[in-house]
Design an enzyme around this catalytic site. Structure first.
Site, PDB file in Angstrom:
ATOM      1  N   LYS A 183      -4.069  -3.237   4.905  1.00  0.00           N
ATOM      2  CA  LYS A 183      -3.938  -2.481   3.648  1.00  0.00           C
ATOM      3  C   LYS A 183      -4.985  -2.975   2.680  1.00  0.00           C
ATOM      4  O   LYS A 183      -5.165  -4.181   2.479  1.00  0.00           O
ATOM      5  CB  LYS A 183      -2.536  -2.715   3.041  1.00  0.00           C
ATOM      6  CG  LYS A 183      -2.276  -1.873   1.799  1.00  0.00           C
ATOM      7  CD  LYS A 183      -1.859  -0.474   2.150  1.00  0.00           C
ATOM      8  CE  LYS A 183      -1.844   0.480   0.959  1.00  0.00           C
ATOM      9  NZ  LYS A 183      -3.180   1.043   0.648  1.00  0.00           N
TER      10      LYS A 183
ATOM     11  N   LYS B 298      -2.451 -11.568  -0.590  1.00  0.00           N
ATOM     12  CA  LYS B 298      -1.763 -10.801  -1.642  1.00  0.00           C
ATOM     13  C   LYS B 298      -0.536 -10.079  -1.073  1.00  0.00           C
ATOM     14  O   LYS B 298       0.542 -10.131  -1.647  1.00  0.00           O
ATOM     15  CB  LYS B 298      -2.760  -9.773  -2.205  1.00  0.00           C
ATOM     16  CG  LYS B 298      -2.383  -9.160  -3.515  1.00  0.00           C
ATOM     17  CD  LYS B 298      -3.414  -8.112  -3.934  1.00  0.00           C
ATOM     18  CE  LYS B 298      -4.816  -8.661  -4.096  1.00  0.00           C
ATOM     19  NZ  LYS B 298      -5.790  -7.644  -4.590  1.00  0.00           N
TER      20      LYS B 298
ATOM     21  N   LYS C  57      -9.972  -4.212   3.840  1.00  0.00           N
ATOM     22  CA  LYS C  57     -10.756  -3.712   2.710  1.00  0.00           C
ATOM     23  C   LYS C  57     -11.940  -2.940   3.268  1.00  0.00           C
ATOM     24  O   LYS C  57     -12.378  -3.175   4.400  1.00  0.00           O
ATOM     25  CB  LYS C  57     -11.269  -4.877   1.852  1.00  0.00           C
ATOM     26  CG  LYS C  57     -11.666  -4.486   0.450  1.00  0.00           C
ATOM     27  CD  LYS C  57     -10.482  -4.474  -0.506  1.00  0.00           C
ATOM     28  CE  LYS C  57     -10.905  -4.137  -1.909  1.00  0.00           C
ATOM     29  NZ  LYS C  57      -9.878  -4.521  -2.890  1.00  0.00           N
TER      30      LYS C  57
ATOM     31  N   THR D  57      -2.010  -1.536 -11.385  1.00  0.00           N
ATOM     32  CA  THR D  57      -2.673  -2.847 -11.363  1.00  0.00           C
ATOM     33  C   THR D  57      -2.575  -3.505 -12.746  1.00  0.00           C
ATOM     34  O   THR D  57      -2.181  -4.672 -12.875  1.00  0.00           O
ATOM     35  CB  THR D  57      -4.134  -2.702 -10.903  1.00  0.00           C
ATOM     36  OG1 THR D  57      -4.135  -2.015  -9.647  1.00  0.00           O
ATOM     37  CG2 THR D  57      -4.812  -4.045 -10.753  1.00  0.00           C
TER      38      THR D  57
ATOM     39  N   ASN E 216     -10.021   1.020 -14.388  1.00  0.00           N
ATOM     40  CA  ASN E 216      -8.625   1.286 -14.051  1.00  0.00           C
ATOM     41  C   ASN E 216      -7.733   0.079 -14.367  1.00  0.00           C
ATOM     42  O   ASN E 216      -6.659   0.224 -14.944  1.00  0.00           O
ATOM     43  CB  ASN E 216      -8.547   1.644 -12.562  1.00  0.00           C
ATOM     44  CG  ASN E 216      -7.122   1.840 -12.095  1.00  0.00           C
ATOM     45  OD1 ASN E 216      -6.404   0.884 -11.846  1.00  0.00           O
ATOM     46  ND2 ASN E 216      -6.696   3.082 -12.024  1.00  0.00           N
TER      47      ASN E 216
ATOM     48  N   SER F 112       1.108   0.923  -4.138  1.00  0.00           N
ATOM     49  CA  SER F 112       0.589   1.586  -2.930  1.00  0.00           C
ATOM     50  C   SER F 112       1.630   1.538  -1.812  1.00  0.00           C
ATOM     51  O   SER F 112       1.816   2.500  -1.068  1.00  0.00           O
ATOM     52  CB  SER F 112      -0.696   0.890  -2.453  1.00  0.00           C
ATOM     53  OG  SER F 112      -1.811   1.397  -3.148  1.00  0.00           O
TER      54      SER F 112
END
Ligand SMILES: NC(=O)C1=CN([C@@H]2O[C@H](COP(=O)(O)OP(=O)(O)OC[C@H]3O[C@@H](n4cnc5c(N)ncnc54)[C@H](O)[C@@H]3O)[C@@H](O)[C@H]2O)C=CC1
Ligand SMILES: O=C(O)CCC(=O)C(=O)O
Length: 428
Positions: free
Chosen positions: A68, A92, A104, A188, A219, A356
């Protein structure tokens, strides 16, 4: 900082490994990415020419679930950077106890130089190139620097075309009309705000006695600045890639958001005549912002902002890392020796991947949640894990960053042990 970002990032793992009962084999496995994919993406430009863009996707570890992590569009994207970002995602997701591994992606380009149609062809081309490497049960994409929900929508659509079935759960951070979750766009920054609200009172820091500087106004940075402003904190400085503004009385954050949405860069706001009634906005460089005499510093832009060269100039007492990897390991040592508390990226910015996860769950169940439901669940999860990290830091007398890695490593090692090593593929 010269040298590899990944080598520097790995030093945090080395520190935490000493405190965790993890087998040597599992510890060794975690020092390397599981799979790294490099692709070339051909894009037909608006002028008819063909341009090839380098792209990457790294699945660092998938012991706890499918990979993810976001996709970054930036001129400085390299395999080294993507591997580091995938490494951070692994810790994380374990830290937040999400059933995911870490991954990523990225493409090396300056997205500001492409038209919207070119960006769409590029985003779809990226999915063409990595389609066999991703999937709702394999590796799930999301937004990161200079990517947004529109691009996530294109990516999800392209994957669905290739698979000949609607596959919303392959990408999160999509537009709500395409199966995106309420609250992902702000998750976030909001998650970081929940962490600050839980941690700052431990130091008798409250909105009325706390000044804040925020580097990066996208963001993540924009939303955390807005949450802090609404709560009554004095946000005295903000910046973007072109520089920033300082106002001793506190920047009017809603006005700054409005300004940023209508102008390319924040720096012009200091001299904008229409904003005169905002008071004394002064121009400020990013280097100056990092060294400001504030209580809280929030790096929310890119990696390697606080290094061994400038860490000594930091005056803030508390750093909340909203960006991934803003502090090098060399800077970390200096900051800790100065008694500065650094709340690390893998905890502070985990709100994005947490929502997410909620989006992925909603896509798979077909049942959609209200914004309140999403935010309540986000707060509960962020605060619960932050408190556990805080207790580990107190009990073991380690930095908050090392505590966060210990907490994540405990979960990772449990999963690795449960899975067994299959003797690392030796035929027996
Ligand atoms: N978007 C998300 O959901 C998540 C983002 N993050 C991290 O947060 C950080 C920011 O990401 P987003 O806000 O999503 O990106 P974004 O693309 O929305 O915004 C990036 C911001 O950083 C600014 N910036 C770029 N270079 C800069 C520099 N050298 N100095 C100061 N400002 C600079 C840009 O002008 C822009 O305001 C990144 O490290 C990202 O990996 C982490 C977790 C989730
Ligand atoms: O939402 C996600 O899946 C990942 C977001 C991300 O890239 C990050 O947390 O750095």
């Amino acid at each position: 900082m010269a040298g590899s970002l990944f080598t520097d990032a790995s030093k945090r793992l080395e520190k935490a490994l000493k405190y965790v009962a993890i087998s040597d084999d599992a510890g060794e496995r975690l020092k390397y990415p599981k799979t790294s994919l490099s692709v070339s993406i051909p894009v037909r430009m608006d002028d008819g020419s063909l341009k090839i863009f380098p792209g990457y996707r790294v699945r660092y570890d998938d012991t706890r679930g499918p990979g993810k992590g976001g996709v970054r569009y930036h001129p400085n994207v390299t395999m080294d950077e993507v591997q580091s970002l995938a490494f951070w995602m692994t810790f994380k997701c374990a830290l937040l106890n999400l059933p995911f591994g870490g991954a990523k992606g990225g493409i090396t380009l300056n997205p500001k130089e492409l038209s919207r149609a070119e960006l769409e062809r590029l985003s779809r081309g990226y999915i063409e190139a990595i389609a066999d490497f991703i999937g709702p049960d394999v590796d799930i994409l999301a937004p990161d620097v200079y990517t947004n929900e529109m691009m996530m929508g294109w990516m999800m659509d392209q994957y669905s075309i290739i698979r000949r079935k609607i596959s919303p759960a392959v990408v999160t951070g999509k537009p709500v009309t395409m199966g995106g979750s309420q609250g992902r766009n702000t998750a976030t920054g909001t998650g970081a705000f929940f962490i600050m609200q839980a941690m700052l009172p431990k130091f008798d820091r409250y909105p009325e006695n706390t000044t804040v500087a925020v580097q990066g106004f996208g963001n993540a940075g924009m939303v955390v600045a807005e949450c802090l402003y609404q709560e009554g904190y004095k946000v005295v400085a903000i910046s973007d890639s072109q520089g920033g503004i300082y106002n001793e009385q506190g920047v009017d954050i809603p006005a700054a958001i409005d300004y940023k949405q209508h102008n390319r860069s924040l720096a012009g706001m200091y001299c904008d005549q229409t904003l005169c009634d905002l008071g004394d906005n002064q121009q400020l460089s990013n280097a100056e912002l990092l060294a400001l005499d504030v209580d809280v510093l929030i790096p929310a832009a890119l990696e390697n902002q606080l290094t061994a060269d400038n860490a000594d100039q930091v005056k803030a007492r508390y750093i909340f890392e909203v960006a991934n990897g803003p502090t090098t390991s060399g800077a970390d040592d200096i900051l800790v020796s100065k008694g500065i508390y650094v709340f690390p990226d893998i905890l502070v910015n985990a709100g994005g991947v947490t929502v997410s996860y909620f989006e992925w769950v909603q896509n798979r169940s077909g049942l959609y949640w209200s914004a309140k439901e999403v935010n309540d669940r986000l707060k509960e999860k962020m605060v619960e894990e932050a408190e556990q990290v805080w207790h580990i830091a107190q009990d073991l007398e380690v930095s908050v960053r090392t505590a966060a890695y210990i907490h994540a490593l405990n979960r990772l090692s449990e999963a690795m042990d449960a899975k067994g090593t299959r003797d690392y593929y030796q035929d027996t």
